[in-house]
Enzyme design. Structure first.
Site, PDB file in Angstrom:
ATOM      1  N   GLU A  80       1.638  -0.276  -4.967  1.00 34.51           N
ATOM      2  CA  GLU A  80       0.580   0.660  -5.358  1.00 34.51           C
ATOM      3  C   GLU A  80       1.218   2.011  -5.686  1.00 34.51           C
ATOM      4  O   GLU A  80       1.637   2.741  -4.789  1.00 34.51           O
ATOM      5  CB  GLU A  80      -0.448   0.830  -4.236  1.00 34.51           C
ATOM      6  CG  GLU A  80      -1.583   1.766  -4.638  1.00 34.51           C
ATOM      7  CD  GLU A  80      -2.308   2.411  -3.454  1.00 34.51           C
ATOM      8  OE1 GLU A  80      -3.459   2.841  -3.636  1.00 34.51           O
ATOM      9  OE2 GLU A  80      -1.703   2.512  -2.367  1.00 34.51           O
ATOM     10  N   ASP A  83       0.825  -1.201   0.000  1.00 32.27           N
ATOM     11  CA  ASP A  83       0.000   0.000   0.000  1.00 32.27           C
ATOM     12  C   ASP A  83       0.867   1.263   0.000  1.00 32.27           C
ATOM     13  O   ASP A  83       1.984   1.264   0.522  1.00 32.27           O
ATOM     14  CB  ASP A  83      -0.899  -0.027   1.247  1.00 32.27           C
ATOM     15  CG  ASP A  83      -1.864   1.127   1.305  1.00 32.27           C
ATOM     16  OD1 ASP A  83      -2.729   1.215   0.412  1.00 32.27           O
ATOM     17  OD2 ASP A  83      -1.755   1.937   2.247  1.00 32.27           O
TER      18      ASP A  83
END
Length: 612
Positions: free
Chosen positions: A359, A330
């Protein structure tokens, strides 16, 4: 009498003070380790009281105490131990002492499972199914609340917990398999005792599954059950930040454990391009790495060597404990990039077949490419990152869905693949749990939705579907509705979209379209990992091929409202006098007889070129 009372009080306070200052240990992290790991120099984080100037001794002399680190906060200690490769598994006792007293702790070193089903990675042979853990299925309503919950939202609120959990996911594994996907990405399930806890991205314990999702052992069971059905599992991991209610925040192991402090920190800087911008300066870069994502997500300082070790070991622990196959990292650009490079190296050193996707939320292909490992740009840092999220293709597909742009934009985006070290390893999608769903973007235009789905599942990359895409969940712009509950997964649901009989006509139509595409993709390896050869979309017709060894698949997208013959002008040299077989219908076309397939308006057809 008064004199005696004063003496008693003095004795009491003196004794209490001694007791309050006595050496004690209440937790060790990692909670255990394994024999035979390459990461065998383990740094233990000891929690307790009066841990200053401790000495540590292993009762078993085979385990070497490499170093005891001196830090100012006496509630913590860091101890480096070296685990010999030929050590037997078991509990080992360590003696800890200083001027305040003496104590001991037992530390468990386990045998590794060495399960061939573990740590397989994921690739373009897979299709990933993204599940929002709280919103998919409630398999155990009894765990929906906890006694010390700090949530400000009820289950009736869009931002409230709905009750989805690990048992619910396990109960629907057969549904997921029947759909045709091959890997699961589940949003974070670590303890998040926060004011808004359902999303999972603000951990308050990095070694514990949130009890509203289940337990560590249940998570391990999920991985085991998934693997038994040939389904891979991807962990959604966060190195960048934790939740404000993490116990560290009230008692930091070190002052620089986080960047800034509550009420006095840099704001989020969403300029993710600074690292690779040759004109940016170091201050701009540090603003991205040190800013708090939100005020309730303290930014971790991975430049602190102790925290760096903690996070790497924590990741290795979850991989080894659970047997997962990959990680989705993330908020990748927001964490210290030197740390992330070391983190990835440590993972691949231990698990060479593993995979990680970062990400990177930018739609500019050049900047996406610069974050991929072994890139072509002589970057300051090699990320060692095999895959990144292809927000460039996502933006192009979403522009098509909305009607803002057409097929040319999709073609031109993919035509920039020369920038990537490996475009076939990009994670592709047109929506996810953070951005509005495809059907909502398309204003419920089903034809555009099906065309976008078809391109996603037949072009290069590792495609990802958001749960509920297969039944046409629409949602809106609010996170709570993007992350809608799956109909039939919760106690009070009146319909059950997990079954054919429970789905409405449109839901079954969408489900059948998705499962047919997935079945075709799974049958033909060329659609998974074949070379992509595509052609400029003249006259609203986009033609591309996927070629692997002797297998050649032609994909034809007709974006006109009316039917069109396949335009062979630019592809004659590829199909020559071949036979074309419509993969969906089985209809055969002999090109040398002038038998040219007709493609319906606003549709996609797939053809096998030559004999099967």
């Amino acid at each position: 009498m008064i004199k005696n009372f004063r003496i008693i009080l003095l004795v009491y306070f003196f004794t209490s003070n001694l007791l309050s200052q006595s050496l004690s240990i209440n937790k060790i992290e990692p909670p255990n380790w394994w024999i035979g790991m390459k990461w065998n120099k383990l740094q233990l984080l000891i929690y307790g009281a009066e841990l200053s100037e401790i000495s540590v001794e292993s009762k078993d002399k085979q385990i070497k105490i490499d170093r005891v680190h001196r830090i100012d906060n006496t509630n913590y200690a860091f101890v480096d131990i070296i685990i010999p490769p030929d050590l037997s598994a078991g509990e080992y006792e360590f003696i800890v002492k200083n001027k305040s007293g003496k104590t001991s702790f037992n530390y468990l070193l386990k045998e590794r499972e060495n399960n061939p089903d573990h740590h397989k990675g994921f690739s373009n042979k897979d299709v990933i199914y993204l599940i929002m853990a709280d919103r998919f299925c409630d398999g155990n309503p009894a765990n929906n609340t906890i006694g010390d919950s700090l949530d400000n939202y009820s289950s009736d609120d869009l931002n409230g917990r709905k009750g989805g959990d690990i048992e619910g996911i396990i109960s629907k594994l057969d549904y997921i398999i029947e759909l045709g996907v091959t890997a699961l990405w589940v949003t974070p399930m670590l303890e998040n005792n926060m004011y808004m806890s359902y999303h999972g991205y603000a951990a308050t314990d990095l070694y514990k599954i949130d009890s509203r999702f289940g337990t560590n052992e249940l998570y391990k069971k999920l991985v085991k059950e998934a693997h038994s059905k040939n389904l891979k599992v991807i962990l959604d991991h966060v190195s960048n930040h934790i939740g404000i209610n993490h116990p560290w925040i009230n008692d930091l192991p070190m002052p620089d454990w986080i960047n800034g402090k509550p009420g006095d920190h840099k704001p989020a800087n969403h300029n993710k391009l600074t690292l690779h911008d040759i004109h940016s300066d170091s201050i701009t870069m540090s603003a991205t790495w040190e800013g708090w994502f939100t005020n309730y997500m303290p930014d971790l300082n991975q430049r602190n060597p102790y925290l760096k070790n903690y996070l790497i070991q924590n990741t290795l622990w979850w991989i080894e404990f659970s047997g997962i196959d990959g990680i989705r990292e993330d908020t990748y650009p927001y964490a210290d990039q030197y740390y992330l490079s070391e983190w990835a190296q440590a993972i691949f050193n231990e698990y060479p077949d593993f995979n990680i996707v970062g990400e990177i939320w930018t739609g500019i292909p050049a900047f996406l490419a610069a974050y991929q490992g072994n890139n072509k740009f002589n970057s300051k840092i090699n990320s060692h990152l095999p895959s990144v999220t292809d927000f460039a293709l996502s933006d192009a597909l979403r522009s098509y869905l909305s009607g803002e742009k057409g097929l040319v934009n999709i073609y031109e985006t993919i035509a920039q693949d020369f920038l990537f070290s490996d475009p076939y390893s990009l994670l592709t999608f047109f929506d996810n749990h953070d951005i509005s769903r495809g059907l909502f973007v398309a204003n419920e235009n089903v034809e555009r939705f099906k065309i976008a789905l078809s391109i996603l599942l037949t072009t290069r990359g590792i495609p990802k579907l958001l749960y509920g895409t297969e039944i046409g969940i629409v949602g809106d712009d609010h996170h709570g509705n993007i992350r809608s509950t799956f109909p039939g997964g919760f106690v009070d649901d009146t319909v059950n979209a997990f079954t054919k009989s429970g789905r409405k006509e449109f839901q079954n139509e969408t489900y059948n379209y998705v499962t047919e595409l997935l079945s075709i993709r799974n049958k033909y390896p060329a659609l998974q990992s074949g070379k992509l050869l595509h052609f400029y979309p003249f006259n609203d017709q986009y033609i591309y091929f996927r070629i692997l060894d002797d297998q050649k698949i032609m994909v034809v997208v007709n974006d006109k409202e009316v039917q069109q013959n396949i335009d062979l002008t630019h592809i004659k040299h590829i199909v020559s006098d071949d036979v074309l077989t419509n993969i969906k219908t089985g209809e055969r076309f002999l090109l040398d007889d002038g038998n040219i397939p007709v493609i319906k308006g606003k549709s996609v057809e797939l053809f096998l070129v030559g004999e099967e």
